[in-house]
Design a protein around this motif. Structure first.
Motif, PDB file in Angstrom:
ATOM      1  N   ASP A 116       0.843  -1.169  -0.074  1.00 43.03           N
ATOM      2  CA  ASP A 116       0.398   0.323   0.032  1.00 43.03           C
ATOM      3  C   ASP A 116       1.288   1.036   0.515  1.00 43.03           C
ATOM      4  O   ASP A 116       0.470   2.481   0.170  1.00 43.03           O
ATOM      5  N   ARG A 117       2.161   1.087   0.345  1.00 40.85           N
ATOM      6  CA  ARG A 117       3.239   2.361  -0.107  1.00 40.85           C
ATOM      7  C   ARG A 117       2.915   3.136   1.420  1.00 40.85           C
ATOM      8  O   ARG A 117       2.770   4.523   0.988  1.00 40.85           O
ATOM      9  N   GLN A 118       2.074   2.465   1.741  1.00 41.08           N
ATOM     10  CA  GLN A 118       2.074   3.199   3.952  1.00 41.08           C
ATOM     11  C   GLN A 118       3.617   3.732   3.974  1.00 41.08           C
ATOM     12  O   GLN A 118       3.752   4.921   4.426  1.00 41.08           O
ATOM     13  N   LEU A 119       4.748   2.560   3.750  1.00 39.48           N
ATOM     14  CA  LEU A 119       6.430   3.593   4.189  1.00 39.48           C
ATOM     15  C   LEU A 119       6.834   3.729   3.092  1.00 39.48           C
ATOM     16  O   LEU A 119       7.259   3.768   1.582  1.00 39.48           O
ATOM     17  N   GLN A 120       7.669   4.634   3.443  1.00 44.36           N
ATOM     18  CA  GLN A 120       8.357   5.771   2.583  1.00 44.36           C
ATOM     19  C   GLN A 120      10.015   5.030   2.001  1.00 44.36           C
ATOM     20  O   GLN A 120      10.524   4.588   2.856  1.00 44.36           O
ATOM     21  N   GLU A 121      10.041   4.843   0.255  1.00 43.12           N
ATOM     22  CA  GLU A 121      10.932   4.320   0.067  1.00 43.12           C
ATOM     23  C   GLU A 121      11.528   5.428  -1.148  1.00 43.12           C
ATOM     24  O   GLU A 121      11.437   5.892  -1.363  1.00 43.12           O
ATOM     25  N   LYS A 122      12.633   5.221  -0.830  1.00 43.87           N
ATOM     26  CA  LYS A 122      13.722   5.914  -2.619  1.00 43.87           C
ATOM     27  C   LYS A 122      12.633   5.122  -3.548  1.00 43.87           C
ATOM     28  O   LYS A 122      13.287   6.323  -4.616  1.00 43.87           O
ATOM     29  N   ASN A 123      12.287   3.739  -3.365  1.00 47.76           N
ATOM     30  CA  ASN A 123      11.728   3.014  -4.836  1.00 47.76           C
ATOM     31  C   ASN A 123      10.861   2.041  -4.736  1.00 47.76           C
ATOM     32  O   ASN A 123      11.687   1.631  -3.655  1.00 47.76           O
ATOM     33  N   TYR A 124       9.589   1.986  -5.931  1.00 50.01           N
ATOM     34  CA  TYR A 124       9.003   1.349  -4.961  1.00 50.01           C
ATOM     35  C   TYR A 124       8.637   0.411  -6.987  1.00 50.01           C
ATOM     36  O   TYR A 124       8.229  -0.967  -6.564  1.00 50.01           O
ATOM     37  N   ASP A 125       9.948   0.215  -7.276  1.00 49.22           N
ATOM     38  CA  ASP A 125      10.158  -0.483  -8.194  1.00 49.22           C
ATOM     39  C   ASP A 125      10.344  -1.892  -8.613  1.00 49.22           C
ATOM     40  O   ASP A 125      10.107  -2.866  -9.330  1.00 49.22           O
ATOM     41  N   ASN A 126      10.701  -2.399  -6.735  1.00 49.04           N
ATOM     42  CA  ASN A 126      11.655  -3.592  -6.692  1.00 49.04           C
ATOM     43  C   ASN A 126      10.525  -4.691  -5.565  1.00 49.04           C
ATOM     44  O   ASN A 126      11.321  -4.742  -4.966  1.00 49.04           O
ATOM     45  N   ASN A 127       9.438  -4.187  -4.939  1.00 44.92           N
ATOM     46  CA  ASN A 127       8.645  -4.594  -4.459  1.00 44.92           C
ATOM     47  C   ASN A 127       8.134  -5.966  -4.592  1.00 44.92           C
ATOM     48  O   ASN A 127       7.903  -6.439  -3.275  1.00 44.92           O
ATOM     49  N   ALA A 128       8.350  -6.106  -6.127  1.00 45.50           N
ATOM     50  CA  ALA A 128       7.319  -7.440  -5.785  1.00 45.50           C
ATOM     51  C   ALA A 128       7.730  -8.106  -6.328  1.00 45.50           C
ATOM     52  O   ALA A 128       9.753  -8.422  -6.881  1.00 45.50           O
ATOM     53  N   ALA A 129       7.743  -9.456  -6.339  1.00 43.34           N
ATOM     54  CA  ALA A 129       8.684 -10.880  -6.954  1.00 43.34           C
ATOM     55  C   ALA A 129       7.894 -11.820  -7.670  1.00 43.34           C
ATOM     56  O   ALA A 129       6.170 -12.058  -6.679  1.00 43.34           O
ATOM     57  N   ALA A 130       7.855 -12.863  -7.896  1.00 44.34           N
ATOM     58  CA  ALA A 130       7.310 -14.057  -8.631  1.00 44.34           C
ATOM     59  C   ALA A 130       7.758 -14.966  -8.793  1.00 44.34           C
ATOM     60  O   ALA A 130       9.153 -14.820  -9.445  1.00 44.34           O
ATOM     61  N   MET A 131       7.072 -16.436  -8.918  1.00 44.66           N
ATOM     62  CA  MET A 131       7.893 -17.540  -9.007  1.00 44.66           C
ATOM     63  C   MET A 131       6.652 -18.403  -9.845  1.00 44.66           C
ATOM     64  O   MET A 131       5.209 -19.049  -9.512  1.00 44.66           O
ATOM     65  N   ALA A 132       6.757 -19.266 -11.161  1.00 48.62           N
ATOM     66  CA  ALA A 132       6.006 -19.300 -11.873  1.00 48.62           C
ATOM     67  C   ALA A 132       5.778 -21.115 -11.348  1.00 48.62           C
ATOM     68  O   ALA A 132       7.118 -21.864 -11.557  1.00 48.62           O
ATOM     69  N   ILE A 133       4.682 -21.487 -11.444  1.00 54.31           N
ATOM     70  CA  ILE A 133       4.552 -22.554 -10.850  1.00 54.31           C
ATOM     71  C   ILE A 133       3.796 -24.061 -12.163  1.00 54.31           C
ATOM     72  O   ILE A 133       2.848 -23.096 -12.376  1.00 54.31           O
ATOM     73  N   SER A 134       4.411 -24.926 -11.968  1.00 52.94           N
ATOM     74  CA  SER A 134       2.844 -25.574 -12.440  1.00 52.94           C
ATOM     75  C   SER A 134       2.396 -26.907 -11.154  1.00 52.94           C
ATOM     76  O   SER A 134       2.892 -27.435 -10.158  1.00 52.94           O
ATOM     77  N   VAL A 135       1.270 -27.053 -10.999  1.00 49.32           N
ATOM     78  CA  VAL A 135       0.281 -27.892 -10.369  1.00 49.32           C
ATOM     79  C   VAL A 135      -0.167 -29.015 -10.903  1.00 49.32           C
ATOM     80  O   VAL A 135      -1.564 -28.515 -12.032  1.00 49.32           O
ATOM     81  N   GLN A 136       0.375 -29.821 -10.798  1.00 47.82           N
ATOM     82  CA  GLN A 136      -0.526 -31.654 -10.669  1.00 47.82           C
ATOM     83  C   GLN A 136      -1.258 -32.519 -10.332  1.00 47.82           C
ATOM     84  O   GLN A 136      -0.414 -33.184  -9.387  1.00 47.82           O
ATOM     85  N   TRP A 137      -2.633 -32.483  -9.909  1.00 44.49           N
ATOM     86  CA  TRP A 137      -2.856 -33.828  -9.678  1.00 44.49           C
ATOM     87  C   TRP A 137      -2.859 -35.189  -9.856  1.00 44.49           C
ATOM     88  O   TRP A 137      -2.919 -35.658 -10.616  1.00 44.49           O
ATOM     89  N   PRO A 138      -2.576 -35.925  -8.890  1.00 40.43           N
ATOM     90  CA  PRO A 138      -1.732 -37.508  -9.574  1.00 40.43           C
ATOM     91  C   PRO A 138      -3.612 -37.322 -10.383  1.00 40.43           C
ATOM     92  O   PRO A 138      -4.549 -37.211 -10.067  1.00 40.43           O
ATOM     93  N   ASP A 139      -2.496 -38.466 -11.130  1.00 34.61           N
ATOM     94  CA  ASP A 139      -3.911 -39.727 -11.576  1.00 34.61           C
ATOM     95  C   ASP A 139      -3.496 -38.526 -13.436  1.00 34.61           C
ATOM     96  O   ASP A 139      -5.003 -38.299 -13.673  1.00 34.61           O
ATOM     97  N   ARG A 140      -3.271 -37.195 -13.249  1.00 35.21           N
ATOM     98  CA  ARG A 140      -3.911 -36.482 -14.147  1.00 35.21           C
ATOM     99  C   ARG A 140      -5.109 -35.835 -13.651  1.00 35.21           C
ATOM    100  O   ARG A 140      -5.860 -34.906 -14.976  1.00 35.21           O
ATOM    101  N   ALA A 141      -5.634 -35.680 -12.971  1.00 30.20           N
ATOM    102  CA  ALA A 141      -6.683 -34.968 -12.364  1.00 30.20           C
ATOM    103  C   ALA A 141      -6.918 -33.698 -12.039  1.00 30.20           C
ATOM    104  O   ALA A 141      -5.463 -32.752 -12.291  1.00 30.20           O
TER     105      ALA A 141
END
Length: 314
Positions: free
Chosen positions: A260-285
């Motif tokens: 929410d940018r409640q806190l003051q920073e020099k830069n807000y462009d690096n506040n996020a990160a993501a990792m891509a995953i695949s999810v597969q239930w057993p027996d290809r369900a």
């Protein structure tokens, strides 16, 4: 008496003003950087090869840190992962929380900002300059029993198009200096010696426990020194997203600091990160069975520091 021409007087005033402005205090703002998801604090390798995460089946979904099991009456499946936040800014990240009496369950929070290089740092709530609408409370759970800063970070599971599927149940953070980040050597404003303002603060933040075992506290502080970071390992309570009702498919695990940018920073462009995953239930369900006996297979596809989308990366 000799009198200088008006033009000379005006020129002198302007020169004096320019000199004063050139020496004006420059706020030393922090820069909170969300580290790669699922990586240990201070990791500097390929974000797509991190292993600080797992898939955990539990029998009691109401237990935020319930033990992982391989059999039994499985009621929930969790994707657990480590999250970390570095401070790569010019000044320390520091907030003070305060309440007037123990009758108030919450503390108000203000951010303290170092006014200039080598300058003093407000070390009390009353002195802190920046008011926020966030708050702090005491977490009595056995794994915590200390004060938490609320709203500092959130986790979400999203589709590749950005739709939120699952949101975390994390309830706050105790922030301190837990590790040295990978860019520490290149940062100009690392904490000084023990006789400096930043050095004294760093000594307090090293392993900081946020008024541990003190629910009666009226004041508490949270912070991260320049060049340091705070991590929450994947075995900690609430460091997970619930996969129990998630369909097989590809998703992004997204973490955002200071959302929410409640806190003051020099830069807000690096506040996020993501990792891509695949999810597969057993027996290809396409989804979890009525009775879960095996967890879904989860694969880390890639990591994307600095981004909120990763699954749709080429």
């Amino acid at each position: 008496m000799f009198k200088r021409p008006a033009a000379m007087v005006i020129a002198a005033i302007i020169a004096s003003a320019l000199t004063a402005s050139s020496h004006a205090a420059t706020p030393m703002l922090p820069d909170l950087r969300q580290a790669p998801v699922g990586c240990p604090g201070g990791y500097d390798g390929d974000a797509g090869k991190c292993d600080a995460w797992d898939v955990c089946m539990v029998t009691d979904p109401s237990a935020p840190g319930g033990p992982c099991v391989t059999e039994g009456d499985i009621k929930a499946v969790r994707l657990r992962f480590t999250t970390s936040v570095d401070n790569i800014g010019d000044g320390p990240f520091l907030v003070h929380a305060h309440r007037n009496s123990t009758a108030q369950p919450r503390m108000s929070v203000r951010q303290a900002i170092q006014s200039e290089e080598d300058g003093p740092i407000p070390m009390t709530f009353a002195e802190a300059q920046h008011r926020t609408s966030t708050w702090s409370y005491y977490e009595p759970a056995a794994a915590h029993q200390h004060w938490h800063l609320m709203g500092f970070e959130y986790f979400q599971l999203r589709t590749p198009t950005g739709e939120t599927v699952v949101t975390d149940r994390k309830n706050g953070f105790c922030l301190g200096d837990r590790y040295t980040n990978v860019d520490a050597g290149a940062l100009a404003h690392r904490p000084g010696g023990e006789d400096t303002h930043t050095g004294k603060l760093a000594a307090l933040l090293d392993g900081h426990k946020c008024q541990h075992h003190n629910p009666q506290a009226l004041d508490v502080f949270f912070g991260i020194s320049v060049g340091e970071g705070d991590d929450y390992k994947y075995q900690v309570e609430f460091q997970w997203l619930d996969l129990t009702k998630v369909a097989s498919g590809v998703y992004d695990v997204v973490t955002v600091a200071n959302p929410d940018r409640q806190l003051q920073e020099k830069n807000y462009d690096n506040n996020a990160a993501a990792m891509a995953i695949s999810v597969q239930w057993p027996d290809r369900a396409s989804a979890a069975p009525a009775k879960i006996t095996r967890p879904p297979v989860v694969k880390l596809l890639r990591g994307c520091p600095g981004k909120t989308r990763c699954a749709n990366e080429p």
